[in-house]
Design an enzyme around this catalytic site. Structure first.
Site, mmCIF file in Angstrom:
data_model
loop_
_atom_site.group_PDB
_atom_site.id
_atom_site.type_symbol
_atom_site.label_atom_id
_atom_site.label_comp_id
_atom_site.label_asym_id
_atom_site.label_seq_id
_atom_site.Cartn_x
_atom_site.Cartn_y
_atom_site.Cartn_z
ATOM 1 C CE LYS A 220 34.472 34.609 56.189
ATOM 2 N NZ LYS A 220 35.286 33.490 56.648
ATOM 3 C CD GLN B 14 36.016 29.641 55.797
ATOM 4 O OE1 GLN B 14 35.119 30.458 55.998
ATOM 5 N NE2 GLN B 14 36.077 28.486 56.424
ATOM 6 C CG ASP C 190 38.006 42.026 57.533
ATOM 7 O OD1 ASP C 190 37.198 41.358 56.855
ATOM 8 O OD2 ASP C 190 38.871 41.500 58.272
ATOM 9 N NE ARG D 56 47.303 34.558 37.394
ATOM 10 C CZ ARG D 56 48.642 34.548 37.341
ATOM 11 N NH1 ARG D 56 49.317 35.683 37.364
ATOM 12 N NH2 ARG D 56 49.300 33.408 37.252
ATOM 13 C CE1 TYR E 275 56.108 34.968 30.715
ATOM 14 C CE2 TYR E 275 57.416 35.131 28.715
ATOM 15 C CZ TYR E 275 56.573 34.421 29.549
ATOM 16 O OH TYR E 275 56.199 33.151 29.199
ATOM 17 C CG HIS F 148 32.053 38.383 58.908
ATOM 18 N ND1 HIS F 148 32.173 38.645 60.267
ATOM 19 C CD2 HIS F 148 33.036 37.499 58.616
ATOM 20 C CE1 HIS F 148 33.185 37.958 60.758
ATOM 21 N NE2 HIS F 148 33.726 37.249 59.785
ATOM 22 N NE ARG G 123 52.885 38.271 32.324
ATOM 23 C CZ ARG G 123 52.784 37.092 31.711
ATOM 24 N NH1 ARG G 123 52.672 35.981 32.433
ATOM 25 N NH2 ARG G 123 52.778 37.023 30.400
ATOM 26 C CG PHE H 240 39.465 34.852 61.588
ATOM 27 C CD1 PHE H 240 39.456 33.749 62.418
ATOM 28 C CD2 PHE H 240 40.186 34.786 60.403
ATOM 29 C CE1 PHE H 240 40.141 32.581 62.064
ATOM 30 C CE2 PHE H 240 40.868 33.633 60.045
ATOM 31 C CZ PHE H 240 40.842 32.530 60.876
#
Length: 385
Positions: A187, A184, A158, A233, A223, A161, A216, A87
């Site tokens: 999946k 996704q 990767d 995140r 900060y 899958h 952070r 992909f």
């Protein structure tokens, strides 16, 4: 018209476990990872499943790959070897950080990157190699790792899958490389979107944590941005759903492996070759059931007609990914100094698999054997068997 005439199991699958999880996340009163507990709980469970010391949940699989490459200081001027058959996010992630994806051919039976094909694409500018565990079949990480070591580059897996996959007694997260996963909608576990990374050690995981949260550190209230980075995140609702999905994964994986073996038997003798199972494979989660039409029997356009016919009959069939170099998007970012024709000549297996390959959605592998026999009969009829 009935859009599921075969009575196939739905995907995504959910039940009251997900509803309970979402309410649990809602009632926390804090819906981001800094204030809740769902993301961290999912990370612990996901790391355990894959045999890794640590995991980090992120926004999606593409971002997971980008973050892994940034973690290894890959950037403009660098090259990254990628499988031609994958992909497009595999190559897109490389381009998104300014590096050049260099496509390499894949094995003619497993359709995964190999040490030999990757070696042909390595240059003095190669900084990383990204093997894709295609459809859940793990690539040869031992051989690819030796190749990477010999050339001073890194492996980034990767594993979009391959949640829970295992080869030669080692799970994805037990190899000494970062692995990247996708959640996704299609999946093996999903919250609609989402991704994760697993790490070979906790020090690397903490560096990735900083990069994924704008630099952070944990618990920061002033900060204190210690590094560059971005916001990758995951939110608490996604993590809550993924925890529910993760509980089912081992059981569903066993069913899919058993049904894939049955489908291999049912389709034997047809002019269709299924993806081969490497004999060193312990667990193949079977994200897709991949098939290649016989190049001696079929030509350009036959695959698309077969996919269209199967879909009309209620079989969730899809054309294979085209080789990355045959997409316009590949040429919109940093790219190799080569033409499409030159890359196709180097990647003949990927070119054939992209033109004559198709895949069946893994939901069919959760169906009862009798339903699977009906699917096989339709595939045989459509293929002229």
């Amino acid at each position: 018209m009935d859009d599921n005439p075969l009575g196939l199991p739905p995907w995504p699958y959910h039940d009251d476990t997900e509803r309970t999880a979402l309410l649990r996340a809602l009632d926390q009163g804090q819906w981001w990872r800094a204030g809740g507990g769902e993301v961290e709980a999912f990370e612990r469970d996901f790391a355990d499943l894959n045999g890794a010391p640590a995991a980090l949940a992120v926004t999606n699989g593409t971002h997971a790959l980008e973050l892994a490459l940034r973690l290894h200081d890959v950037g403009p001027g660098d090259e990254v070897v990628v499988p031609a058959f994958t992909f497009v996010s595999t190559s897109l992630a490389v381009q998104n950080i300014g590096a050049v994806p260099v496509p390499a051919d894949v094995d003619p039976r497993t359709w995964c990157l190999t040490p030999d094909t990757a070696a042909e694409a390595i240059t003095s500018r190669t900084k990383a190699i990204i093997p894709v565990h295609m459809a859940g079949q793990m690539a040869d990480l031992d051989g690819l790792g030796e190749l990477a070591d010999a050339h001073g580059c890194v492996i980034v897996q990767d594993a979009a899958h391959a949640q829970g996959a295992s080869r030669a007694g080692r799970r994805v997260g037990e190899y000494p490389s970062v692995a990247c996963y996708s959640f996704q909608n299609g999946k093996l576990i999903t919250a609609g979107e989402g991704g994760a990374l697993t790490f070979p050690d906790r020090e690397l995981a903490e560096r990735a944590y900083l990069l994924h949260t704008c630099g952070r550190p944990r618990g920061d209230l002033v900060y204190e941005h210690l590094t560059g980075g971005s916001n990758y995140r995951m939110n608490e609702f996604s993590a809550a759903v993924l925890r529910a999905q993760l509980d089912r994964l081992p059981r569903q994986t066993k069913i899919r492996e058993d049904r894939a073996a049955l489908l291999d038997e049912l389709l034997a003798g047809l002019p269709l070759a299924p993806q081969a199972r490497d004999p060193r494979t312990d667990v193949d989660p079977q994200y897709m059931y991949l098939l290649l039409m016989d190049p001696a029997r079929f030509g350009v356009g036959d695959r698309d007609r077969m996919v269209e016919r199967l879909r009309h009959l209620g079989v969730p069939a899809f054309p294979n990914f085209p080789p990355v170099y045959r997409t316009d998007g590949f040429w919109a970012g940093p790219a190799p100094d080569a033409t499409v024709g030159e890359l196709a000549a180097r990647c003949q297996v990927a070119d054939t698999v992209g033109m004559l390959g198709l895949w069946l959605h893994h939901r069919i592998l959760l169906a009862e054997p009798e339903t699977l026999r009906r699917v096989a009969a339709l595939v045989a009829e459509t293929a002229g068997g």
